[in-house]
Design a protein around this motif. Structure first.
Motif, PDB file in Angstrom:
ATOM      1  N   ARG A  53       1.187  -1.180  -0.009  1.00 32.64           N
ATOM      2  CA  ARG A  53      -0.351  -0.155  -0.573  1.00 32.64           C
ATOM      3  C   ARG A  53       0.580   0.953  -0.008  1.00 32.64           C
ATOM      4  O   ARG A  53       0.285   2.184  -0.623  1.00 32.64           O
ATOM      5  CB  ARG A  53      -0.914   0.190   1.250  1.00 32.64           C
ATOM      6  CG  ARG A  53      -2.219  -1.418   0.948  1.00 32.64           C
ATOM      7  CD  ARG A  53      -2.986  -0.598   2.176  1.00 32.64           C
ATOM      8  NE  ARG A  53      -2.291  -1.009   3.911  1.00 32.64           N
ATOM      9  CZ  ARG A  53      -2.699  -1.401   4.369  1.00 32.64           C
ATOM     10  NH1 ARG A  53      -2.887  -2.125   3.949  1.00 32.64           N
ATOM     11  NH2 ARG A  53      -1.866  -1.371   5.140  1.00 32.64           N
ATOM     12  N   CYS A  55       3.657   1.248  -1.268  1.00 36.11           N
ATOM     13  CA  CYS A  55       4.706   1.649  -2.263  1.00 36.11           C
ATOM     14  C   CYS A  55       3.359   2.396  -3.068  1.00 36.11           C
ATOM     15  O   CYS A  55       3.520   3.438  -4.096  1.00 36.11           O
ATOM     16  CB  CYS A  55       4.385   0.636  -2.888  1.00 36.11           C
ATOM     17  SG  CYS A  55       6.479  -0.332  -2.449  1.00 36.11           S
ATOM     18  N   ARG A  56       2.409   1.867  -3.592  1.00 39.75           N
ATOM     19  CA  ARG A  56       0.982   1.801  -4.364  1.00 39.75           C
ATOM     20  C   ARG A  56       1.167   3.694  -3.783  1.00 39.75           C
ATOM     21  O   ARG A  56       0.677   4.620  -5.326  1.00 39.75           O
ATOM     22  CB  ARG A  56      -0.229   1.293  -4.010  1.00 39.75           C
ATOM     23  CG  ARG A  56      -0.175   0.339  -5.177  1.00 39.75           C
ATOM     24  CD  ARG A  56      -1.010  -0.481  -5.557  1.00 39.75           C
ATOM     25  NE  ARG A  56      -1.919  -1.450  -3.865  1.00 39.75           N
ATOM     26  CZ  ARG A  56      -1.982  -2.870  -3.959  1.00 39.75           C
ATOM     27  NH1 ARG A  56      -0.866  -2.546  -4.245  1.00 39.75           N
ATOM     28  NH2 ARG A  56      -2.437  -2.515  -2.406  1.00 39.75           N
ATOM     29  N   LYS A  61       4.103   0.680  -9.081  1.00 34.28           N
ATOM     30  CA  LYS A  61       2.752   0.096  -9.523  1.00 34.28           C
ATOM     31  C   LYS A  61       2.997  -0.729  -8.027  1.00 34.28           C
ATOM     32  O   LYS A  61       2.055  -1.639  -7.277  1.00 34.28           O
ATOM     33  CB  LYS A  61       2.942  -0.195 -10.638  1.00 34.28           C
ATOM     34  CG  LYS A  61       3.073   0.447 -11.710  1.00 34.28           C
ATOM     35  CD  LYS A  61       2.655   0.091 -13.316  1.00 34.28           C
ATOM     36  CE  LYS A  61       2.773   0.348 -14.470  1.00 34.28           C
ATOM     37  NZ  LYS A  61       3.381   0.062 -15.949  1.00 34.28           N
ATOM     38  N   GLY A  62       4.008  -1.026  -7.526  1.00 36.37           N
ATOM     39  CA  GLY A  62       4.357  -2.076  -6.997  1.00 36.37           C
ATOM     40  C   GLY A  62       5.646  -2.467  -6.279  1.00 36.37           C
ATOM     41  O   GLY A  62       6.351  -0.901  -6.329  1.00 36.37           O
ATOM     42  N   ASP A  65       8.401  -2.501  -8.526  1.00 31.38           N
ATOM     43  CA  ASP A  65       8.433  -1.040  -9.754  1.00 31.38           C
ATOM     44  C   ASP A  65       9.084   0.019  -8.593  1.00 31.38           C
ATOM     45  O   ASP A  65      10.159   1.148  -8.949  1.00 31.38           O
ATOM     46  CB  ASP A  65       7.465  -0.209  -9.129  1.00 31.38           C
ATOM     47  CG  ASP A  65       6.799   0.927 -10.776  1.00 31.38           C
ATOM     48  OD1 ASP A  65       8.203   0.919 -11.519  1.00 31.38           O
ATOM     49  OD2 ASP A  65       6.581   1.663 -10.949  1.00 31.38           O
TER      50      ASP A  65
END
Length: 279
Positions: A53, A55-56, A61-62, A65
């Motif tokens: 969460r 990272c987003r 994206k994840g 990424d």
């Protein structure tokens, strides 16, 4: 934008649990790019879903990424620190540098070796009715190499590179079979999923990975560690593959010693089987 500045800019909008991840990221060195999602979650005191969460929430994206951006962010700093391409010429130049790095990786892998776990892996494979090796990308090539090594000492083993074939092989496994998953990051979605499928069928799971705490180890009955770390910008490095192959070589040597006369016989059979295909 500098990644830490980006994290700082999003910080007030993050939840308290996401801020724990941000706090660790802001205080960490570039070594964070070598952490698995499980390790970062543990170090931050949160769950893996919170890391995802986070990272987003900061625009990625994840986790992979995010790690790629982190590697790109540190790349200029590394180049500045290492200097020009000619740096280190007094020590033998880049050939000597590569040799030292590879030798260090192999030495580190041996330091990580748990003899009890290695012997248990050898025993399980020796007694297995069927051995299936799973891996994708560079680790998939290692799986194919391992299949070749096992066949040469008379052990029935299989490895495939097609994702559909791998999935079908995983669900046809059963009790008494051994599934070996190879993943440097320990976070390769396909490999973790295949091991989960094999585990559901009752197969014994062995993971060969660089990360003791990662998604693949959660599916494994036994973990063998390697030391070939690489950043997202260094995917497919020879050093990482060599560390995996060293573990495979150790397993095969252990298997060969269970019955040396039979091992010699099988190696002779294999040699005769292919000798006509060589000039």
């Amino acid at each position: 934008m500098d990644l830490k500045l980006k994290v700082s800019s999003y910080y007030p909008s993050l939840t308290k649990s996401e801020q724990k991840v941000a706090d660790y990221v802001l205080g960490a060195s570039e070594s964070i790019m070598y952490r698995s999602v499980t390790e970062l979650a543990d170090l931050s005191g949160v769950g893996e879903t919170t890391v995802m969460r986070f990272c987003r929430a900061i625009g990625f994206k994840g986790y992979q990424d995010f790690k790629l951006a982190l590697a790109q962010d540190y790349s200029p700093h590394r180049q500045a620190r290492e200097g020009s391409p000619e740096a280190g010429e007094d020590d033998g130049g880049y050939p000597a540098l590569v040799h030292r790095e590879l030798a260090s990786i192999l030495a580190d892998t041996m330091d990580l070796l748990d003899r009890t776990r290695l012997d248990e892996a050898v025993r399980r494979i020796h007694e297995a009715g069927y051995v299936q090796l799973f891996g994708v990308g560079t680790s998939g090539l290692t799986a194919l190499d391992a299949k070749n090594r096992l066949l040469r000492i008379g052990l029935r083993a299989e490895a495939a590179t097609d994702a559909h074939i791998q999935a079908m092989m995983a669900v046809t496994m059963g009790p008494g079979d051994v599934a070996v998953g190879i993943s440097l990051s320990g976070s390769t979605l396909d490999t973790v999923d295949l091991l989960a499928k094999a585990r559901q069928q009752g197969a014994y799971i062995i993971a060969i990975t660089n990360y003791a705490k990662s998604p693949i180890t959660a599916e494994a009955d036994l973990v063998l560690l390697t030391a070939g770390k690489e950043s997202p910008l260094e995917g497919g490095s020879i050093g990482a593959k060599m560390s995996q192959l060293l573990v495979i070589d150790l397993i095969c040597e252990g298997l060969a010693r269970y019955d040396l006369p039979r091992t010699r016989e099988m190696r002779e059979r294999m040699a005769k089987a292919v000798i006509e295909r060589i000039y």
